[in-house]
Write a protein that holds these residues in place. Sequence first.
Motif, short mmCIF file in Angstrom:
data_model
loop_
_atom_site.label_atom_id
_atom_site.label_comp_id
_atom_site.label_asym_id
_atom_site.label_seq_id
_atom_site.Cartn_x
_atom_site.Cartn_y
_atom_site.Cartn_z
N LEU A 25 -10.79 -7.83 -3.74
CA LEU A 25 -11.17 -6.45 -3.41
C LEU A 25 -9.95 -5.62 -3.02
CD1 LEU A 25 -13.42 -4.34 -2.88
CD2 LEU A 25 -13.50 -5.20 -0.52
N GLY A 26 -9.07 -6.21 -2.18
CA GLY A 26 -7.88 -5.48 -1.74
C GLY A 26 -6.98 -5.11 -2.90
N ILE A 27 -6.73 -6.06 -3.78
CA ILE A 27 -5.86 -5.77 -4.94
C ILE A 27 -6.50 -4.70 -5.82
CG2 ILE A 27 -4.89 -6.73 -7.08
CD1 ILE A 27 -4.52 -9.37 -5.62
N TRP A 28 -7.80 -4.83 -6.04
CA TRP A 28 -8.48 -3.86 -6.91
C TRP A 28 -8.43 -2.45 -6.33
CZ3 TRP A 28 -13.63 -1.58 -6.35
CH2 TRP A 28 -14.00 -0.83 -7.47
N LEU A 29 -8.66 -2.33 -5.01
CA LEU A 29 -8.57 -1.00 -4.39
C LEU A 29 -7.15 -0.44 -4.50
CD1 LEU A 29 -10.76 -1.52 -1.17
CD2 LEU A 29 -11.36 -0.26 -3.25
N GLY A 30 -6.16 -1.33 -4.40
CA GLY A 30 -4.77 -0.89 -4.52
C GLY A 30 -4.37 -0.52 -5.93
N GLN A 31 -5.18 -0.90 -6.90
CA GLN A 31 -4.89 -0.56 -8.31
C GLN A 31 -5.32 0.87 -8.66
OE1 GLN A 31 -6.95 -3.94 -10.17
NE2 GLN A 31 -5.01 -4.59 -11.07
N HIS A 32 -5.80 1.62 -7.66
CA HIS A 32 -6.29 2.99 -7.91
C HIS A 32 -5.30 4.01 -7.35
CE1 HIS A 32 -10.10 0.86 -8.59
NE2 HIS A 32 -10.54 1.96 -9.18
N PRO A 33 -4.30 4.42 -8.10
CA PRO A 33 -3.41 5.48 -7.61
C PRO A 33 -4.01 6.87 -7.84
CG PRO A 33 -2.67 4.69 -9.73
CD PRO A 33 -3.90 3.90 -9.40
N PRO A 34 -3.79 7.81 -6.91
CA PRO A 34 -3.19 7.61 -5.59
C PRO A 34 -4.16 6.89 -4.67
CG PRO A 34 -3.98 9.86 -5.82
CD PRO A 34 -4.20 9.20 -7.14
N LEU A 35 -3.61 6.14 -3.74
CA LEU A 35 -4.44 5.31 -2.88
C LEU A 35 -5.26 6.16 -1.92
CD1 LEU A 35 -5.04 2.36 -2.06
CD2 LEU A 35 -3.25 2.58 -0.34
N ARG A 36 -6.58 6.03 -2.02
CA ARG A 36 -7.49 6.72 -1.10
C ARG A 36 -8.47 5.68 -0.56
NH1 ARG A 36 -7.13 10.81 -5.22
NH2 ARG A 36 -6.10 12.69 -4.39
N THR A 38 -0.48 -3.52 -2.29
CA THR A 38 -0.62 -3.52 -3.76
C THR A 38 -0.25 -2.15 -4.31
OG1 THR A 38 -2.38 -5.18 -3.66
CG2 THR A 38 -2.22 -3.87 -5.67
N ALA A 39 -0.69 -1.10 -3.62
CA ALA A 39 -0.38 0.26 -4.09
C ALA A 39 1.11 0.56 -4.02
CB ALA A 39 -1.17 1.27 -3.26
N LEU A 40 1.83 -0.14 -3.10
CA LEU A 40 3.28 0.07 -2.99
C LEU A 40 4.07 -0.61 -4.09
CD1 LEU A 40 4.05 -0.28 0.84
CD2 LEU A 40 3.85 1.81 -0.51
N CYS A 41 3.42 -1.53 -4.81
CA CYS A 41 4.13 -2.26 -5.87
C CYS A 41 4.65 -1.27 -6.91
CB CYS A 41 3.20 -3.26 -6.56
SG CYS A 41 2.77 -4.67 -5.53
N PRO A 42 5.87 -1.49 -7.40
CA PRO A 42 6.39 -0.62 -8.46
C PRO A 42 5.47 -0.65 -9.68
CG PRO A 42 8.10 -2.05 -7.58
CD PRO A 42 6.81 -2.53 -7.00
N LYS A 43 5.43 0.45 -10.41
CA LYS A 43 4.54 0.55 -11.56
C LYS A 43 5.14 -0.08 -12.81
CE LYS A 43 1.64 2.52 -8.97
NZ LYS A 43 0.60 1.64 -8.41
#
Length: 201
Positions: free
Chosen positions: A50-61, A163-168
């Motif tokens: 769940l955490g990784i999936w939520l972080g896969q949504h840029p921008p993070l909200r 996860t959201a901080l990971c480079p794209k």
Amino acid sequence: MRRPQAWTLLGLALPGLAHAHSAVAGMNSFYAGLLHPLLTLPHMLVLLGLGIWLGQHPPLRLKAPMLAFATGCAAALLLTTRIAMPPSSQTVVVAVALGCGMLVAASARLPTGLRAAVAAVAAIAVALDSGVDAGPSALAAPLTLLGTWISTTALVANIAYYTALCPKRQWLQIALRIAGSWMAAASLLVLAFALKGMPLA
């Protein structure tokens, strides 16, 4: 018969007592609750997926999904103090882990409302499988559940944030999707065992 084989047969003939969901020796109820999700593999798969999936949504909200997660988790943990959950609740957790793994593997982008709904379902599944028996004192069970609520909520929020901080970079995004596919595959394997009648714990 060789000595290692003899020791193996002796160990199988004298099984020790196995514990599930037991408190860590020497640790109080609150810290046992904090550690509980980390020591339960199906729960960890759900929270990680769940955490990784939520972080896969840029921008993070995270406001709506985390509010739904925290509320659903708290409500379900309170419910466990009123009713006894059946052993099949862990099968539900594994099924939710499968869904979270598939969402990560597909890098599925869903609207905020659906993300909040998925977060609530995951929280309720994990929390309903986290019920504890009455402890030696009246505060033991509430402290354990409070620790579980804090750790599950903090884990999901932190995993999503980092996860959201990971480079794209493409290879890193592929690695996340591969991790999701492994989560889904492991969950599917465990579900297959459960359907065959094998106990999960």
